[in-house]
Design an enzyme around this catalytic site. Sequence first.
Site, PDB file in Angstrom:
ATOM      1  N   TYR A 183      -5.650   6.240   6.587  1.00 44.47           N
ATOM      2  CA  TYR A 183      -5.471   6.424   5.096  1.00 44.47           C
ATOM      3  C   TYR A 183      -6.773   7.175   4.689  1.00 44.47           C
ATOM      4  O   TYR A 183      -6.619   8.115   4.023  1.00 44.47           O
ATOM      5  CB  TYR A 183      -5.260   5.265   4.145  1.00 44.47           C
ATOM      6  CG  TYR A 183      -3.867   4.480   4.379  1.00 44.47           C
ATOM      7  CD1 TYR A 183      -3.276   4.058   3.149  1.00 44.47           C
ATOM      8  CD2 TYR A 183      -3.401   4.259   5.538  1.00 44.47           C
ATOM      9  CE1 TYR A 183      -1.937   3.253   3.443  1.00 44.47           C
ATOM     10  CE2 TYR A 183      -2.042   3.492   5.700  1.00 44.47           C
ATOM     11  CZ  TYR A 183      -1.502   3.109   4.509  1.00 44.47           C
ATOM     12  OH  TYR A 183      -0.107   2.296   4.451  1.00 44.47           O
ATOM     13  N   GLY A 185      -9.400   8.348   5.964  1.00 49.14           N
ATOM     14  CA  GLY A 185      -9.946   9.767   6.692  1.00 49.14           C
ATOM     15  C   GLY A 185      -8.999  10.752   6.344  1.00 49.14           C
ATOM     16  O   GLY A 185      -9.369  11.847   6.060  1.00 49.14           O
ATOM     17  N   HIS A 440      20.141  11.839 -13.125  1.00 49.10           N
ATOM     18  CA  HIS A 440      20.217  13.285 -12.525  1.00 49.10           C
ATOM     19  C   HIS A 440      19.443  14.245 -13.480  1.00 49.10           C
ATOM     20  O   HIS A 440      20.033  14.044 -14.573  1.00 49.10           O
ATOM     21  CB  HIS A 440      21.521  13.747 -11.983  1.00 49.10           C
ATOM     22  CG  HIS A 440      21.702  15.035 -11.509  1.00 49.10           C
ATOM     23  ND1 HIS A 440      21.161  15.261 -10.103  1.00 49.10           N
ATOM     24  CD2 HIS A 440      22.091  16.140 -12.224  1.00 49.10           C
ATOM     25  CE1 HIS A 440      21.533  16.623  -9.932  1.00 49.10           C
ATOM     26  NE2 HIS A 440      21.989  17.148 -11.238  1.00 49.10           N
TER      27      HIS A 440
END
Length: 461
Positions: A183, A185, A440
Amino acid sequence: MPQHDLIVIGAGPGGYVAAIRAAQLGKNVACIEQEPLLGGTCLRVGCIPSKAMLESSHLYEEVAGGLDKRGIKTTGVKLDLPEMLRHKERVVQSLGGGVDALFKKNKITRYFGHARIDGPGRVVVTGKDGNEELTAAHILIATGSKPATLPGIELDGDRIGSSTEALSYDQVPPHLVVIGAGYIGLEMGTVWRRLGAQVTVLEYLDRILPGMDSELARDAKKLFEKQGLTFQLGCKVTGVKLNRKTCDVQIEGADPIRCDKVLVAVGRKPNTDDLGLDSVNVETDHRGFIAVNGHYQTGEPTIYAIGDVIGGAMLAHKAEEEGVACVEQMYTGYGHVNYDTIPGVVYTEPEIATVGKTEDALKEAGIPYRKGTFPFIANSRARASGHTDGKVKILAHKETDRVLGVHIIGPHAGELIAEAAVSMEFGASSEDIARCCHAHPTLAEAVKEAALAVDKRSINS
């Protein structure tokens, strides 16, 4: 000698949340923190400043050359790194002040200094004015973790550093080598790649993002490579040699890599230095993590521990949940954390989010499952926003249809994973998610479509 009901050692996410919850339950609470700013590593040099830099660097990259296809032409865009770093610090200071205000609101006594346990119910605080002894019925250790390194690599805080230094480089390094493809790095590597650095990521394993669903990890690697990151997997870093102005990262069986900065991101280790654990019956394992039972209680019945210092997923929100559960168990008789529904997020671009079991883990355990996936390129909101990389993947039990894991790589994955975590917490099936109406056009429709795909009835793919 001040007397309290509870002394919390450490004011990071786990510690300050636990202190507030205990105060809400009517307890006299003290919290000891040696840093001037409350909030712990997460707020000062971790989660919060890194997200500020990730967001700023992403905006810079988009404005500098990623908006042409949206009909937005920009010229003369320049990076003002000092101002970007000042913005990061303003965010940190503001949030740290917020925690301080919460302490005052909840009447929590804050002690500034280093805490050392001196037997059951006693803590000595060493501050600028000397020592002060506190007593309490219960003590909660929430001291967190600190960066780990590798044999042969010494962090010098300048050219070889941890994420703390990588958050504050005063100029963009021409070539940054990141040791570790987890995570931290990947997040910090992408920050400096966006700002103009050449970034090489070295990983001992043959894959990136260890522990994450391997299918998503493969997808992520391809996307990061398209963005300009270079990976060398399956390589063992044996040391870093400092030259006059550069560094040579030494790799077993391969030529060294010359670079300007080295970020060591190989994990974290528990922060238990000089805590006085030898004065009480608090045991640690071979890696230094404090051993606790199911109620976060150590071998000393009145002393508890939570967060990074007890191991497991080293996540701020996991520590927060443990802090609340521990205090509620302490004072109400019940507290619980469901570790199967704690999400994890990598805040790269696109984001990667996960909760529950990976497909790899289900195969290894022999658990029968069905899988549904839906690509963001088929989602109308993703198309409209221009961010179509990635997909949603839902794993459900083959016989009961109960959702076992959800894994997302794509736009705002860190926000979308919340629906999955809530669904799993309530024991939902993929059918339950599929039957819920999703607005939507939204990215969340991709979660619904993936749930439909578990039963091979996705509408839009």
